[in-house]
Write an enzyme that holds these catalytic residues in place. Structure first.
Site, mmCIF file in Angstrom:
data_model
loop_
_atom_site.group_PDB
_atom_site.id
_atom_site.type_symbol
_atom_site.label_atom_id
_atom_site.label_comp_id
_atom_site.label_asym_id
_atom_site.label_seq_id
_atom_site.Cartn_x
_atom_site.Cartn_y
_atom_site.Cartn_z
ATOM 1 N N HIS A 72 4.759 -13.802 -17.945
ATOM 2 C CA HIS A 72 5.710 -13.740 -16.996
ATOM 3 C C HIS A 72 7.055 -14.245 -17.454
ATOM 4 O O HIS A 72 7.493 -15.039 -17.992
ATOM 5 C CB HIS A 72 5.339 -15.018 -16.045
ATOM 6 C CG HIS A 72 3.951 -14.677 -15.073
ATOM 7 N ND1 HIS A 72 3.835 -15.514 -13.925
ATOM 8 C CD2 HIS A 72 3.052 -13.890 -15.317
ATOM 9 C CE1 HIS A 72 2.672 -15.024 -13.454
ATOM 10 N NE2 HIS A 72 2.152 -13.956 -13.964
ATOM 11 N N TYR A 200 7.554 -21.829 -6.436
ATOM 12 C CA TYR A 200 7.574 -23.205 -6.208
ATOM 13 C C TYR A 200 8.448 -23.395 -4.981
ATOM 14 O O TYR A 200 9.522 -22.948 -4.879
ATOM 15 C CB TYR A 200 8.471 -23.798 -7.206
ATOM 16 C CG TYR A 200 7.716 -23.966 -8.609
ATOM 17 C CD1 TYR A 200 7.637 -22.816 -9.527
ATOM 18 C CD2 TYR A 200 7.043 -25.110 -9.164
ATOM 19 C CE1 TYR A 200 6.774 -22.713 -10.772
ATOM 20 C CE2 TYR A 200 6.595 -25.137 -10.379
ATOM 21 C CZ TYR A 200 6.359 -23.960 -11.221
ATOM 22 O OH TYR A 200 5.733 -24.133 -12.314
ATOM 23 N N TYR A 384 11.988 -24.765 -18.723
ATOM 24 C CA TYR A 384 10.697 -24.294 -18.098
ATOM 25 C C TYR A 384 9.949 -23.566 -19.372
ATOM 26 O O TYR A 384 8.847 -23.493 -19.540
ATOM 27 C CB TYR A 384 10.879 -23.388 -17.057
ATOM 28 C CG TYR A 384 9.542 -23.047 -16.187
ATOM 29 C CD1 TYR A 384 8.778 -22.127 -16.659
ATOM 30 C CD2 TYR A 384 9.090 -23.862 -15.133
ATOM 31 C CE1 TYR A 384 7.572 -21.839 -15.984
ATOM 32 C CE2 TYR A 384 7.969 -23.598 -14.645
ATOM 33 C CZ TYR A 384 7.023 -22.629 -14.853
ATOM 34 O OH TYR A 384 5.748 -22.476 -14.469
HETATM 35 C C1 PHB Z 1 -1.303 -23.950 -12.275
HETATM 36 O O1 PHB Z 1 -1.320 -22.752 -12.333
HETATM 37 O O2 PHB Z 1 -2.264 -24.555 -12.131
HETATM 38 C C2 PHB Z 1 0.060 -24.484 -12.399
HETATM 39 C C3 PHB Z 1 1.227 -23.755 -12.889
HETATM 40 C C4 PHB Z 1 2.501 -24.147 -13.016
HETATM 41 C C5 PHB Z 1 2.524 -25.570 -12.611
HETATM 42 C C6 PHB Z 1 1.627 -26.521 -12.276
HETATM 43 C C7 PHB Z 1 0.107 -25.912 -12.220
HETATM 44 O O3 PHB Z 1 3.765 -26.181 -12.808
#
Ligand code: PHB
Ligand code: FAS
Length: 389
Positions: A72, A200, A384
């Site tokens: 990604h 998000y 990130y």
């Molecule tokens: C997940 O796919 O479980 C996941 C991905 C990103 C996050 C938290 C959980 O910040």
């Protein structure tokens, strides 16, 4: 029984450390409280930083991730149903790998099986002895029999509720904690992901996250009240609430289905210092916890393992103890930066009880600044993607 390193905990931290040590000719015995089936049934993280991807390859356990993992190059943030993209590639020239922790753990188990290394499941009453001497040991009960392993070092990879951190004398331990006034309700469904990348979403009704495990397996989360019980949330209620919190285009196109896993996880920020006592080293959740908003929990376990693997390799190969001396400070420096990022993302994207009108305006201003500023997006992207080891 005797070995060089006893690893307590058969989650990702313990398994990864054991694999890396083995490839350097350093022997370990791994002790796990639960059965393999129990460990592999846990649904946890989903996003791997490049540092963890590299370590899995170094450990000889990265082949399936390479084949099945999803690369990604960005994420979407959404502010009141309107999304914008953070372009990792353009901003920082990087990407993350979407690959479930469950699969990663299975790959590491299979790699350990292949090296025929000692891994004892369903051990009870694990106790650490003489960790502050040059002759530590670990005792435990298995199949009703008490056993004891003499060793050179102990790696406490036994998670937040493990025995390792609690072995460090309280007079030497400093703990830092923030418990959040909400939880995450997570659902796994055999449906195609609603988006090609993670979303998000900040919304007046609460936070939502759209993630995935594969083109046919989706992972979704909703911020819920601490007192919520998973039984209160029918599949239909979950999907209806998710639709209200994510961008309208996604809400209209989402494919829903039966939840094959549904659970509520509490959120906390936690750090224990130091991460070492004598010949006992803490790795991963045994030493720190982050709210999953920044996708850092599993990835911090990986950087701890990297520092400890490097230190033990230096000790055994060069007789040099500098890495061991530096381990706690080096690991904590990266831990605290990830704690900051995870706390910032959680503060930015969730609705907090008793939030003042000023607080809400600050959240809105931060999201609008992020949407409009390359500098702000670059900062978010580099955190990130994962700060350097
Ligand atoms: C997940 O796919 O479980 C996941 C991905 C990103 C996050 C938290 C959980 O910040
Ligand atoms: P783990 O807790 O994974 O493993 C510790 C192991 O030690 C366990 O198998 C346990 O059984 C064993 N153990 C404990 N006590 C023992 C004892 N006394 N003797 C022997 N063995 C013992 N992170 C993310 O990045 N994204 C997420 O979405 C995310 N979701 C999460 C959801 C939940 C419900 C939880 C609890 C965590 C989540 N995390 C997430 C964080 C998670 O992925 C951890 O960071 C990761 O599992 C850390 O790995 P370990 O440090 O190996 O700890």
């Amino acid at each position: 029984m005797r070995t060089q390193v006893v690893i307590i905990g058969g989650g990702p931290a313990g398994l990864l450390l054991g694999q890396l040590l083995h490839r350097q000719g350093i022997d370990s015995v791994l002790l796990e409280r639960h059965s393999r089936e129990y460990v592999l049934a846990r649904i946890r993280a989903g996003v791997l930083e490049s540092g963890l991807v590299d370590l899995l390859r170094e450990a000889g356990a990265g082949e399936r991730m390479q084949r099945e993992g999803l690369k990604h190059a960005g994420i979407y943030l959404a502010n009141s149903n309107r999304g914008f993209r953070i372009d990792f590639e353009r901003l920082c020239g990087g990407s993350v790998m979407v690959y479930g922790q469950t699969e990663l753990t299975l790959d590491l188990y299979q790699a350990r099986d292949a090296m025929d290394a000692a891994m004892l499941h369903q051990v009870d009453q694990v106790q650490i002895h003489a960790a502050d001497t040059e002759h530590p040991a670990v005792s435990f009960v298995r199949d009703g029999h008490e056993q004891r392993i003499e060793c050179d070092f102990i790696a406490g990879c036994d998670g937040f509720h493990g025995v390792s951190r609690k072995t460090i004398p309280a007079s030497l331990l400093r703990e830092f904690e923030r418990v959040y006034p909400f939880g995450w309700l997570g659902v796994l469904s055999q449906t195609p992901p609603v988006s090609d990348e993670l979303i998000y979403a900040s919304h007046e009704r609460g936070f939502a996250l759209c993630s995935m495990r594969s083109p046919g397996l989706s992972r979704y989360y909703l911020q819920v009240a601490l007192e919520d019980k998973v039984e209160q949330w029918s599949d239909e209620a979950f999907w209806n609430e998710l639709r209200q919190r994510i961008p309208h285009a996604a809400a209209e196109s989402i494919v829903t289905g039966a939840a094959i896993e549904k659970s509520i996880a509490p959120l906390r920020s936690f750090v224990a210092e130091p991460m070492r006592w004598g010949r006992l080293f803490l790795c991963g959740d045994a030493a720190h916890i982050v709210p999953p908003t920044g996708a850092k929990g599993l990835n911090l376990a990986a950087s701890d393992v990297y520092y400890l693997w490097r230190a033990l390799r230096q000790y055994y190969h060069d007789g040099d103890e500098q890495g061991i001396e530096d381990y706690s400070a080096t690991a904590l420096s990266r831990v605290w930066k990830a704690e900051r990022f995870s706390w910032m993302m959680t503060k930015l994207l969730h609705r907090f009880p008793q939030q003042s009108p000023f607080d809400l305006r600050m959240q809105q201003a931060e999201l609008e600044y992020l949407e409009s500023s390359v500098a702000a997006q670059t900062s978010l992207a580099e955190n990130y993607l994962g700060l350097p080891y």
